[in-house]
Design an enzyme around this catalytic site. Structure first.
Site, PDB file in Angstrom:
ATOM      1  N   HIS A 102       1.028  -1.176   0.028  1.00  0.00           N
ATOM      2  CA  HIS A 102      -0.027   0.015   0.045  1.00  0.00           C
ATOM      3  C   HIS A 102       0.678   1.356  -0.009  1.00  0.00           C
ATOM      4  O   HIS A 102       0.546   2.372   0.689  1.00  0.00           O
ATOM      5  CB  HIS A 102      -0.896  -0.147   0.983  1.00  0.00           C
ATOM      6  CG  HIS A 102      -2.087  -1.144   1.189  1.00  0.00           C
ATOM      7  ND1 HIS A 102      -2.534  -1.613   0.096  1.00  0.00           N
ATOM      8  CD2 HIS A 102      -2.600  -1.469   2.189  1.00  0.00           C
ATOM      9  CE1 HIS A 102      -3.308  -2.472   0.195  1.00  0.00           C
ATOM     10  NE2 HIS A 102      -3.493  -2.405   1.541  1.00  0.00           N
ATOM     11  N   HIS A 176      -9.514   2.299   0.896  1.00  0.00           N
ATOM     12  CA  HIS A 176      -9.530   1.083   1.351  1.00  0.00           C
ATOM     13  C   HIS A 176     -10.680   0.906   2.564  1.00  0.00           C
ATOM     14  O   HIS A 176     -10.450   0.966   3.702  1.00  0.00           O
ATOM     15  CB  HIS A 176      -8.105   1.074   2.267  1.00  0.00           C
ATOM     16  CG  HIS A 176      -7.670  -0.205   2.492  1.00  0.00           C
ATOM     17  ND1 HIS A 176      -8.232  -1.393   3.404  1.00  0.00           N
ATOM     18  CD2 HIS A 176      -6.555  -1.249   2.068  1.00  0.00           C
ATOM     19  CE1 HIS A 176      -7.547  -2.142   3.612  1.00  0.00           C
ATOM     20  NE2 HIS A 176      -6.570  -2.262   2.758  1.00  0.00           N
ATOM     21  N   GLU A 313     -11.441  -3.747  -2.689  1.00  0.00           N
ATOM     22  CA  GLU A 313     -10.204  -2.886  -3.039  1.00  0.00           C
ATOM     23  C   GLU A 313     -10.488  -3.023  -4.530  1.00  0.00           C
ATOM     24  O   GLU A 313      -9.632  -3.942  -4.948  1.00  0.00           O
ATOM     25  CB  GLU A 313      -9.328  -2.973  -2.241  1.00  0.00           C
ATOM     26  CG  GLU A 313      -9.305  -2.813  -1.069  1.00  0.00           C
ATOM     27  CD  GLU A 313      -7.937  -3.507  -0.155  1.00  0.00           C
ATOM     28  OE1 GLU A 313      -6.950  -3.116  -0.718  1.00  0.00           O
ATOM     29  OE2 GLU A 313      -8.458  -4.298   0.401  1.00  0.00           O
TER      30      GLU A 313
HETATM   31  C1  BGC Z   1      -4.606  -6.215   2.378  1.00  0.00           C
HETATM   32  C2  BGC Z   1      -4.426  -7.050   3.700  1.00  0.00           C
HETATM   33  C3  BGC Z   1      -3.881  -6.129   4.700  1.00  0.00           C
HETATM   34  C4  BGC Z   1      -5.048  -4.955   4.854  1.00  0.00           C
HETATM   35  C5  BGC Z   1      -4.540  -3.910   5.801  1.00  0.00           C
HETATM   36  C6  BGC Z   1      -5.488  -5.142   2.625  1.00  0.00           C
HETATM   37  O1  BGC Z   1      -5.606  -4.568   1.198  1.00  0.00           O
HETATM   38  O2  BGC Z   1      -4.986  -7.238   1.206  1.00  0.00           O
HETATM   39  O3  BGC Z   1      -3.803  -8.335   3.478  1.00  0.00           O
HETATM   40  O4  BGC Z   1      -3.985  -6.899   5.941  1.00  0.00           O
HETATM   41  O5  BGC Z   1      -5.262  -4.382   3.531  1.00  0.00           O
HETATM   42  O6  BGC Z   1      -3.110  -3.631   5.654  1.00  0.00           O
END
Ligand code: BGC
Length: 350
Positions: A102, A176, A313
């Protein structure tokens, strides 16, 4: 409507913007472009807040798993934080086991966005802008990003993402938000019904990096072609579900390349609240909040326990820069990055 929400340790002021259309409302803060609240009526007309989040800026600045935020430059994982472009090797910040997740240590979820209020043919909206400098978090290119949120008369919350760069780079933006259509403090999301318009998904290794295989969902717990309860098969002994501690995978959406299409639908029987998702993206990470473990307090001061929210997402596939068979995530200085996703709210009885 704009109101002061708080100040960051560096003195920057954070504002909250409220979009309303007479049926529902959406609140967004300038820090991280975070959606803090989505209030929609349940089937009895009672306002229900359907996204996880907090009451204070301090909680948003503190540790949390990207609640409501804009994610970038690269949503999802890049194996070992490494990729190469035009013969140059790049190393990104590692912030998730061996991987970069991310956008790195200070992704787009942790920066202040400039905000302009909009009126789009009578529909309220805001445009958020951020300038990400060359080599920020290890990514090449000065990148100018605009994210526009609009709440329409049809009760769609629309996201438009745009970006331009001055050097070849990679990009994969998403939002998110963690949804709970029973209400943000109502407990786990296992009894929500979900459909995902995808005949296949991407199996992952133990580090949650796609293996490269595109696997048919048929006869697996990943088949959401028809509406199915999230909880129905989530505990099946399947190595894929063990790796993600539940659903935490990217589905390969049908009809990629044909513009915006319906990619998913979710319904909560108790409230009757229904959410349809539309996007032009090739994939969606369906994550069932498996890593929430009760340490964060909800807006009603309850604990966000395991699986108290789910994310859809919309995005390009994880680790695409290292997987030549996946659709391309390279942004050329001559091109503009443009993508959109809509979440449409209503009440419906199944
Ligand atoms: C991921 C997860 C992660 C979460 C928060 C999601 O987009 O796929 O693995 O724990 O984000 O970080």
């Amino acid at each position: 409507m704009k109101s002061y929400f708080g100040s960051l340790p560096n003195g920057n002021e954070v504002y909250k913007y409220k979009l309303t259309n007479g049926y529902m409302s959406v609140e967004i803060i300038s820090y991280g472009g975070i959606i803090t609240n989505i209030n929609a009526p349940n089937s009895k007309g009672k306002d229900t807040d359907v996204v996880l989040g907090f009451n204070t800026l301090d909680q948003y600045i503190g540790e949390h798993p990207y609640f409501g935020a804009i994610i970038g430059r690269y949503g999802n994982r890049i194996a070992n934080g490494k990729f190469s472009l035009n013969g140059i090797d790049y190393q990104l910040a590692i912030n998730n086991g061996k991987n970069s997740l991310h956008g790195g240590l200070i992704g787009f979820d942790k920066v202040s966005w400039s905000v302009k209020e909009l009126n789009n043919n009578g529909d309220p909206g805001i445009k958020l802008t951020y300038f990400s400098k060359d080599m920020e978090e290890g990514y090449p290119g000065n990148l100018q990003i605009d994210v526009t949120y609009i709440l329409t008369k049809e009760n769609e919350l629309k996201f438009f993402y745009e970006a331009i760069t001055d050097t070849l780079t990679i990009i994969n933006l998403t939002n998110h938000s963690y949804f709970n259509l029973g209400g943000e403090s109502s407990g786990d999301i296992l009894d929500h019904f979900v459909s995902i318009n995808a005949n296949s998904y991407l199996p992952v290794d133990e580090n949650l990096i796609p293996t490269g295989e595109i696997r048919n969902v048929k006869n697996t717990p990943f088949d959401f072609i028809e509406m199915k309860k999230i909880g129905l098969e989530i505990e099946i002994q399947n190595n894929q579900l063990i790796y993600g501690k539940g659903y935490d995978h990217c589905w390969v959406l049908n009809d990629y390349g044909e513009g915006i299409r319906k990619i998913a639908e979710v319904n909560n029987l108790a409230t009757g609240i229904n959410m349809e998702v539309y996007s032009d993206q090739p994939g969606v990470q369906f994550y069932t909040g498996n890593f929430l473990e009760g340490s964060l307090k909800s807006k009603e001061l309850k604990k966000y326990e395991k699986r108290s929210g789910f994310c859809l997402e919309t995005q390009h596939f994880p680790d695409s820069p290292n997987q030549p068979s996946f659709p391309n995530v390279i942004l050329d200085p001559d091109k503009k990055y443009e993508t959109q996703t809509w979440y449409k709210f209503s009440t419906k009885k199944y």
